[in-house]
Design a protein around this motif. Structure first.
Motif, short mmCIF file in Angstrom:
data_model
loop_
_atom_site.label_atom_id
_atom_site.label_comp_id
_atom_site.label_asym_id
_atom_site.label_seq_id
_atom_site.Cartn_x
_atom_site.Cartn_y
_atom_site.Cartn_z
N GLY A 112 0.90 -1.22 -0.12
CA GLY A 112 0.09 0.08 0.11
C GLY A 112 1.01 1.23 0.14
O GLY A 112 0.31 2.28 -0.44
N MET A 113 2.14 0.92 0.31
CA MET A 113 3.03 2.26 0.42
C MET A 113 3.21 2.87 -1.03
O MET A 113 3.28 4.17 -1.19
N VAL A 114 3.28 1.92 -1.98
CA VAL A 114 3.52 2.49 -3.35
C VAL A 114 2.34 3.09 -3.85
O VAL A 114 2.42 4.01 -4.59
N CYS A 115 0.95 2.68 -3.50
CA CYS A 115 -0.11 3.31 -3.94
C CYS A 115 -0.47 4.83 -3.40
O CYS A 115 -0.69 5.88 -3.95
N LEU A 116 0.09 4.81 -2.03
CA LEU A 116 -0.03 6.02 -1.26
C LEU A 116 0.98 7.09 -1.95
O LEU A 116 0.70 8.32 -2.12
N PHE A 117 2.32 6.57 -2.39
CA PHE A 117 3.21 7.49 -3.05
C PHE A 117 2.30 7.96 -4.29
O PHE A 117 2.34 9.23 -4.75
N GLY A 118 2.04 7.12 -5.22
CA GLY A 118 1.34 7.68 -6.53
C GLY A 118 0.16 8.47 -6.07
O GLY A 118 0.06 9.56 -6.81
N ASN A 119 -0.69 8.20 -5.11
CA ASN A 119 -1.69 9.25 -4.54
C ASN A 119 -1.02 10.56 -4.35
O ASN A 119 -1.92 11.64 -4.82
N GLY A 120 -0.24 10.69 -3.58
CA GLY A 120 0.47 11.99 -3.13
C GLY A 120 1.18 12.69 -4.36
O GLY A 120 0.71 13.95 -4.42
N PHE A 121 1.62 11.84 -5.24
CA PHE A 121 2.22 12.64 -6.40
C PHE A 121 1.09 13.17 -7.20
O PHE A 121 1.44 14.46 -7.76
N MET A 122 0.03 12.60 -7.41
CA MET A 122 -0.77 13.17 -8.44
C MET A 122 -1.71 14.31 -7.74
O MET A 122 -1.85 15.51 -8.34
N LEU A 123 -1.76 14.31 -6.47
CA LEU A 123 -2.46 15.36 -5.80
C LEU A 123 -1.67 16.75 -5.45
O LEU A 123 -2.13 17.61 -5.26
N GLY A 124 -0.38 16.20 -5.65
CA GLY A 124 0.67 17.56 -5.16
C GLY A 124 0.30 18.64 -6.24
O GLY A 124 0.75 19.78 -5.95
N PHE A 125 -0.14 18.42 -7.40
CA PHE A 125 -0.09 19.31 -8.23
C PHE A 125 -1.51 20.30 -8.42
O PHE A 125 -1.56 21.30 -9.02
N MET A 126 -2.38 19.81 -7.56
CA MET A 126 -3.65 20.34 -7.55
C MET A 126 -3.85 21.73 -7.16
O MET A 126 -4.80 22.39 -7.51
N TRP A 127 -3.04 22.13 -6.05
CA TRP A 127 -3.16 23.30 -5.36
C TRP A 127 -2.63 24.40 -6.50
O TRP A 127 -3.28 25.54 -6.54
N GLY A 128 -1.51 24.08 -7.20
CA GLY A 128 -1.23 25.21 -8.09
C GLY A 128 -2.08 25.39 -9.24
O GLY A 128 -2.32 26.46 -9.72
N ILE A 129 -2.91 24.47 -9.79
CA ILE A 129 -3.72 24.26 -10.67
C ILE A 129 -5.14 25.04 -10.28
O ILE A 129 -5.37 26.16 -10.96
N VAL A 130 -5.38 24.75 -9.23
CA VAL A 130 -6.79 25.44 -8.60
C VAL A 130 -6.53 26.97 -8.38
O VAL A 130 -7.27 27.96 -8.77
N PHE A 131 -5.25 27.27 -7.75
CA PHE A 131 -4.82 28.59 -7.50
C PHE A 131 -4.75 29.45 -8.53
O PHE A 131 -4.90 30.76 -8.74
N SER A 132 -4.49 28.83 -9.80
CA SER A 132 -4.13 29.62 -11.09
C SER A 132 -5.34 30.34 -11.44
O SER A 132 -5.36 31.26 -12.29
N TYR A 133 -6.69 29.81 -11.27
CA TYR A 133 -7.91 30.47 -11.44
C TYR A 133 -8.03 31.68 -10.55
O TYR A 133 -8.84 32.50 -11.05
N ALA A 134 -7.29 31.89 -9.48
CA ALA A 134 -7.51 32.87 -8.34
C ALA A 134 -6.74 34.17 -8.45
O ALA A 134 -6.87 35.21 -8.23
N GLU A 135 -5.33 33.71 -8.99
CA GLU A 135 -4.02 34.86 -8.77
C GLU A 135 -4.24 35.79 -9.74
O GLU A 135 -5.17 35.68 -10.69
N GLY A 136 -3.76 37.06 -9.49
CA GLY A 136 -3.63 38.22 -10.31
C GLY A 136 -4.97 39.25 -10.17
O GLY A 136 -5.29 39.91 -11.06
N ARG A 137 -5.58 39.01 -9.13
CA ARG A 137 -6.89 39.59 -9.08
C ARG A 137 -6.77 40.68 -8.03
O ARG A 137 -6.17 40.41 -7.08
N ARG A 138 -7.50 41.80 -7.99
CA ARG A 138 -7.33 42.69 -6.97
C ARG A 138 -8.10 41.91 -5.60
O ARG A 138 -7.92 42.43 -4.36
#
Length: 433
Positions: A112-138
């Motif tokens: 299960g350690m391998v599965c959790l590594f893969g889960n963490g790797f995929m989700l680690g990009f999501m903060w940057g993607i979601v925040f890209s919709y919000a940045e650069g605004r007043r």
């Protein structure tokens, strides 16, 4: 109706509506995403260990290593992210992360350690993607604060859902991650659709906060040559905040158990919701400060205040001058007062202050990469060294030490960037004269 500051574009009714819409959708989207990451941590896997380390700890470390790896790769990936097709990238990443939780439920330990590594790797990009919709605004301060407190709230809420599945539906420990993801699947699809409909920053946003663009390798190198000294200190500060926040988040269930609240699942949602509301109010008030350098300076003092709250409350808990439940509340509040600005406001205002043509994702992922590395090293050190301290001993003692260092590095950062700003202003005055 509009709000106007002399020399600054007004907030119109339309811009206020867009800000509220974006904040709500970003909050709900990331809250759903968080359920695919943290729900499994309520499972303790009692009696199961490998190589002298508890299986629960190995799983958390494995997921953390995957998350950390995505942050290092994300320095390039997120900084170069283009605006078109973000929802497709998100669907692919979350889908694979959920598949990893399904595989985790099916394979025997310790695979299960391998599965959790893969889960963490995929989700680690999501903060940057979601925040890209919000940045650069007043209104990014408010939107970002709403989005950032989502993981404070979601951390407790998703665990409460997992405990409900475990206790009410007798879902096995290995299935809790996948089952919780199933509960959040339909809401996530709806919120991702709504997020994709967020309007781009308007001309007034760009004028005040600067345009946000993908960054090339040369752009990244130029920025680091210009501000590298300050960024190193910021990363050190964030490193300590990440360690404190991540250990608390991953082993929150263990701490509440040691404090005698293990059979009260609502404690997760109740305490984290209170923290979420307080932090949201504090951070969103920064939106009224339209001058970027003033807001940037104030953020440093908010972070210092957070370190003080976390550190002082931990000293009081260790000396038995404060009950455990109140300490958990205040320690969480303090560290999130320091942690959240780096995820939504600090780098936003830094870019706006110095009019940098780039994006926040690049800076967030530099800080996050080293922050998660530090968090993993601390957890490994505790296990490998065979320290027998309870979490309610080890954690508050660490908070006291890291808070003291964090206050010093934050004050240095304030001095560094103030000096850079004065040089920028003096240079502009010489050009005008």
């Amino acid at each position: 109706m509009s709000t106007k500051t002399p020399g600054k574009p007004a907030f119109t009714n339309q811009s206020i509506i867009v800000a509220l819409y974006t904040a709500a959708v970003a909050f709900l989207t990331y809250a759903c995403i968080f359920a695919y990451r943290k729900a499994f941590t309520v499972a303790t896997f009692e009696g199961l260990s490998f190589w002298g380390i508890k299986y629960q700890t190995l799983l958390i470390i494995s997921q953390g290593l995957g998350y950390m790896a995505s942050k290092f790769y994300g320095i390039k990936f997120i900084s170069e992210l283009k605006r078109l097709g973000r929802w497709k990238t998100s669907a692919l990443l979350i889908g694979i992360a959920w598949l990893c939780m399904l595989l985790f439920a099916l394979v025997p330990a310790p695979w299960g350690m391998v599965c959790l590594f893969g889960n963490g790797f995929m989700l680690g990009f999501m903060w940057g993607i979601v925040f890209s919709y919000a940045e650069g605004r007043r209104a990014t301060d408010f939107i970002g604060a709403a989005m950032a407190v989502s993981f404070v709230f979601a951390g407790g809420f998703s665990r409460s859902v997992a405990i409900w599945l475990r206790d009410s539906w007798q879902v096995g420990e290995q299935w809790l991650g996948f089952g919780t993801g199933l509960v959040f699947a339909l809401p996530l699809i709806v919120f991702m659709y709504l997020l994709e409909r967020v309007p781009a920053p308007d001309a007034a946003d760009i004028k005040e906060r600067s345009i946000r663009l993908p960054m090339t390798k040369d752009d990244r190198h130029h920025f680091l040559r210009q501000f590298g000294g300050g960024i190193v200190v910021v990363v050190i500060t964030y490193l300590f905040l990440s360690i404190m926040r991540d250990v608390r988040d991953n082993f929150m269930a263990n701490m509440w158990n040691e404090l005698g609240y293990g059979q009260k699942p609502a404690i997760f949602t109740t305490t984290e919701t209170i923290t979420s509301v307080v932090v949201l109010v504090v951070m969103s008030l920064l939106v009224v400060i339209r001058k970027n350098i003033q807001a940037f300076r104030l953020i440093h003092w908010v972070i210092v205040a957070g370190f003080l709250i976390a550190g002082v409350s931990s000293v009081m808990f260790l000396t038995r001058a404060m009950p455990g439940a109140l300490w958990m509340q205040l320690a969480g509040l303090g560290l999130y007062m320091g942690y959240i600005p780096f995820n939504c406001i600090y780098f936003e205002r830094l870019i706006a202050t110095f009019k940098i043509a780039g994006n926040v994702g690049f800076l967030i992922y530099i800080a996050d990469a080293w922050g998660y590395l530090g968090s993993m090293l601390v957890m490994l050190a505790k296990e490998v060294a065979g320290l027998q301290l309870a979490w309610t001993q080890f954690y508050p003692a660490s908070v006291v030490i890291f808070s003291a260092i964090g206050i010093l590095t934050t004050l240095y950062s304030l001095i560094y960037f103030n000096k850079k700003y004065r040089l920028k202003v003096d240079g502009a005055d010489q050009l005008i004269s």
